[in-house]
Design an enzyme around this catalytic site. Structure first.
Site, mmCIF file in Angstrom:
data_model
loop_
_atom_site.group_PDB
_atom_site.id
_atom_site.type_symbol
_atom_site.label_atom_id
_atom_site.label_comp_id
_atom_site.label_asym_id
_atom_site.label_seq_id
_atom_site.Cartn_x
_atom_site.Cartn_y
_atom_site.Cartn_z
ATOM 1 N N PRO A 57 0.969 -1.458 -0.104
ATOM 2 C CG PRO A 57 0.246 -1.073 2.184
ATOM 3 C CD PRO A 57 0.730 -1.435 1.418
ATOM 4 C CG PHE A 73 1.642 6.748 2.995
ATOM 5 C CD1 PHE A 73 2.398 7.134 2.701
ATOM 6 C CD2 PHE A 73 0.517 6.989 3.389
ATOM 7 C CE1 PHE A 73 1.537 8.415 1.814
ATOM 8 C CE2 PHE A 73 -0.116 7.533 2.435
ATOM 9 C CZ PHE A 73 0.600 8.798 2.191
ATOM 10 C CD GLU A 99 4.192 5.758 -8.051
ATOM 11 O OE1 GLU A 99 3.847 5.367 -7.467
ATOM 12 O OE2 GLU A 99 4.333 6.029 -6.671
ATOM 13 C CB CYS A 131 -3.708 0.152 10.463
ATOM 14 S SG CYS A 131 -5.777 0.722 9.988
ATOM 15 C CB CYS A 160 -5.284 -3.689 8.910
ATOM 16 S SG CYS A 160 -6.528 -2.620 10.125
#
Length: 191
Positions: free
Chosen positions: A23, A25, A95, A151, A183
């Site tokens: 994900p 970060f 990316e 998270c 999460c």
């Protein structure tokens, strides 16, 4: 002898595909930069590419959220990598989820010629669905590194990018004002 006359590849010139995914970060670009810098230290010829649409931190450099960077070549389509990365030993792609569906074909063609390909990108979009060419790249890669973030709701390992900003378009460039890692449980809380 069956293999007579067949030239075996040099073990040091074998190509491969590595995928770094997770994900937002989670440190995907940091890991990409680390691997590319090690290749440069080894004095290998390295070329780095990113989609020309990604101008969040810099128009030409690949930049992590921690502001570490490396110069790259922004390109419109993945086929440009075949032209610009054909005379190199290591190709880095950041990316990758923003590239067209030909990216796996391009990566496989270069890897088959002995090039080490290192790809970083989101494996899922903000809805939790597979994103762009990353799933196909994961299927053909020799190495897949799936990284988690933390998270922002409960502190557990986060595998998803939760969109805070309004809008339903799949691609929305943004940072902490637009997304946060979550999460599985916290990602589904607001659905």
């Amino acid at each position: 002898m069956i293999n007579e006359g067949i030239e075996r590849p040099n073990i040091f010139q074998r190509g491969s595909i590595e995928v770094i995914c997770g994900p937002m970060f989670s440190g995907k670009t940091e890991e990409l930069l680390r691997r590319l810098r090690r290749a440069q230290i080894a004095k290998l010829k390295v070329e780095i590419f990113k989609p020309s649409t990604d101008t969040r931190y810099d128009a030409t450099a690949v930049v992590s959220h921690d502001l570490n960077s490396i110069q790259s070549t922004p390109i419109e389509t993945s086929s440009s990598i075949l032209l610009l990365g054909s005379n190199t030993q290591v190709v880095g792609i950041d990316e990758a989820q923003f590239f067209d569906d030909e990216l796996p074909v391009v990566c496989e063609a270069l890897a088959n010629k002995g090039v080490r390909i290192i790809v970083a990108g989101l494996d899922m979009d903000y809805t939790g669905k597979p994103f762009g060419p990353i799933p196909k790249l994961m299927a053909i890669a020799e190495f897949v590194t799936k990284i988690t973030a933390v998270c922002m709701v409960c502190g557990a390992p986060a595998s998803r990018s939760y969109r805070l900003a309004a809008g339903r378009e799949t691609v929305l460039l943004g940072e902490k004002e637009s997304y946060e890692p979550r999460c599985r449980v916290c990602f589904n809380l607001d659905k």
